[in-house]
Design a protein around this motif. Structure first.
Motif, short mmCIF file in Angstrom:
data_model
loop_
_atom_site.label_atom_id
_atom_site.label_comp_id
_atom_site.label_asym_id
_atom_site.label_seq_id
_atom_site.Cartn_x
_atom_site.Cartn_y
_atom_site.Cartn_z
N ALA A 67 0.82 -1.22 0.00
CA ALA A 67 0.00 0.00 0.00
C ALA A 67 0.85 1.27 0.00
N THR A 68 2.14 1.14 0.37
CA THR A 68 3.01 2.32 0.37
C THR A 68 3.52 2.58 -1.03
N GLN A 69 3.82 3.85 -1.31
CA GLN A 69 4.35 4.24 -2.61
C GLN A 69 5.57 5.12 -2.38
N LEU A 70 6.74 4.54 -2.51
CA LEU A 70 7.97 5.29 -2.26
C LEU A 70 8.22 6.33 -3.32
N GLY A 71 8.76 7.46 -2.88
CA GLY A 71 9.12 8.53 -3.81
C GLY A 71 8.28 9.76 -3.59
N GLY A 72 8.52 10.77 -4.41
CA GLY A 72 7.74 11.99 -4.30
C GLY A 72 8.35 12.97 -3.31
N GLY A 73 7.68 14.08 -3.14
CA GLY A 73 8.16 15.12 -2.23
C GLY A 73 7.77 14.82 -0.80
N THR A 74 7.85 15.86 0.04
CA THR A 74 7.56 15.68 1.46
C THR A 74 6.79 16.89 1.98
N ASP A 75 5.65 16.63 2.60
CA ASP A 75 4.88 17.69 3.26
C ASP A 75 4.54 17.21 4.67
N ILE A 76 5.50 17.44 5.58
CA ILE A 76 5.33 16.99 6.96
C ILE A 76 4.17 17.73 7.62
N GLY A 77 4.04 19.01 7.32
CA GLY A 77 2.96 19.81 7.91
C GLY A 77 1.59 19.25 7.60
N LYS A 78 1.38 18.83 6.36
CA LYS A 78 0.09 18.26 5.97
C LYS A 78 -0.17 16.97 6.75
N ALA A 79 0.88 16.13 6.88
CA ALA A 79 0.74 14.87 7.61
C ALA A 79 0.43 15.12 9.09
N LEU A 80 1.08 16.12 9.68
CA LEU A 80 0.81 16.47 11.08
C LEU A 80 -0.63 16.94 11.25
N GLY A 81 -1.11 17.71 10.27
CA GLY A 81 -2.49 18.19 10.32
C GLY A 81 -3.47 17.02 10.34
N TYR A 82 -3.19 15.98 9.55
CA TYR A 82 -4.06 14.81 9.56
C TYR A 82 -3.95 14.08 10.90
N ALA A 83 -2.72 13.95 11.40
CA ALA A 83 -2.52 13.26 12.69
C ALA A 83 -3.30 13.95 13.81
N GLN A 84 -3.38 15.27 13.76
CA GLN A 84 -4.12 16.02 14.78
C GLN A 84 -5.58 15.59 14.82
N THR A 85 -6.15 15.24 13.67
CA THR A 85 -7.56 14.84 13.62
C THR A 85 -7.79 13.47 14.27
N LEU A 86 -6.73 12.69 14.45
CA LEU A 86 -6.85 11.36 15.04
C LEU A 86 -6.76 11.37 16.55
N VAL A 87 -6.24 12.46 17.11
CA VAL A 87 -6.01 12.53 18.57
C VAL A 87 -7.33 12.74 19.30
N GLN A 88 -7.64 11.80 20.19
CA GLN A 88 -8.85 11.91 21.00
C GLN A 88 -8.51 12.24 22.45
N THR A 89 -7.51 11.57 23.00
CA THR A 89 -7.05 11.85 24.37
C THR A 89 -5.55 12.12 24.31
N PRO A 90 -5.17 13.39 24.23
CA PRO A 90 -3.76 13.76 24.05
C PRO A 90 -2.80 13.13 25.06
N GLN A 91 -3.17 13.08 26.32
CA GLN A 91 -2.27 12.54 27.35
C GLN A 91 -1.97 11.06 27.14
N ASP A 92 -2.84 10.36 26.40
CA ASP A 92 -2.64 8.94 26.15
C ASP A 92 -2.18 8.66 24.72
N THR A 93 -1.71 9.71 24.04
CA THR A 93 -1.30 9.56 22.64
C THR A 93 0.19 9.76 22.48
N LEU A 94 0.82 8.86 21.75
CA LEU A 94 2.23 8.95 21.38
C LEU A 94 2.29 9.09 19.87
N LEU A 95 2.89 10.18 19.40
CA LEU A 95 3.06 10.43 17.97
C LEU A 95 4.52 10.23 17.62
#
Length: 196
Positions: A67-95
């Motif tokens: 399912a992974t596709q190696l290559g391409g550029g990098t947008d860490i900020g966009k990925a972090l933005g998505y990760a933020q939507t997954l956080v339900q209980t911050p104190q119990d979350t490890l990113l």
């Protein structure tokens, strides 16, 4: 988990640019192992300039790798933005951000999102590489910026990854843990920094 502790959420945010190929393979394997633990909820997000939530494939490491596709550029900020939507209980979350920190998107936005994530109570660590290879190439300026946010950044070998996860879930000081494990951190905290 044997002690019946509260459910923890681990988010593996994996840079799938070409330079991170080895790390992607190990992240997929470890992600599948973590997903098999009942006491932990695991999400695996692969990104380049797009973001792909591969969590549904965690039951099968081979399917996950396809399912992974190696290559391409990098947008860490966009990925972090998505990760933020997954956080339900911050104190119990490890990113866990697995990236060489070369940001192809907006650097200021990336750092702003990292700051917001850590301020919310999420425990965050950056792995510059998850591989058996030597010191990886990485963006030194961004590694220093992460130190200012209290986010440790270092490379980790696969045999040490389970220990790292245990230390991070226990919210131990990861700079001290890395030092004890013989790992050089890419960013040093200030003398008066609190434990991670």
């Amino acid at each position: 988990g044997r002690k019946g502790k509260a459910l923890r959420h681990i988010i593996l945010l994996v840079d799938q640019s070409g330079s991170m190929a080895g790390s992607v393979v190990y992240a997929a394997v470890f992600g599948a192992v973590l997903a098999s633990l009942r006491s932990v909820r695991t999400s695996l997000i692969a990104f380049d300039t797009a973001v792909a939530d591969l969590s549904e494939h965690l039951h099968d490491p081979v399917e996950l790798l396809f399912a992974t596709q190696l290559g391409g550029g990098t947008d860490i900020g966009k990925a972090l933005g998505y990760a933020q939507t997954l956080v339900q209980t911050p104190q119990d979350t490890l990113l866990v951000l697995i990236s060489d920190l070369y940001e192809g998107g907006n650097r200021a936005e990336m750092l702003k999102k990292m700051h917001a994530i850590t301020q919310s109570g999420v425990n965050m660590v950056a792995l510059l590489a998850l591989s058996d290879e030597g010191a990886p190439g990485y963006d030194h300026e961004n590694a220093v910026a992460l130190a200012a946010l209290g986010i440790p950044a270092f490379a980790c070998t696969p045999p040490l990854f389970p220990e790292l996860m245990a230390a991070a879930l226990a919210r131990q000081n990861l700079h001290r843990w890395a030092s004890a494990a013989g790992i050089s951190t890419a960013n040093r905290p200030k003398e008066n920094s609190a434990d991670v």
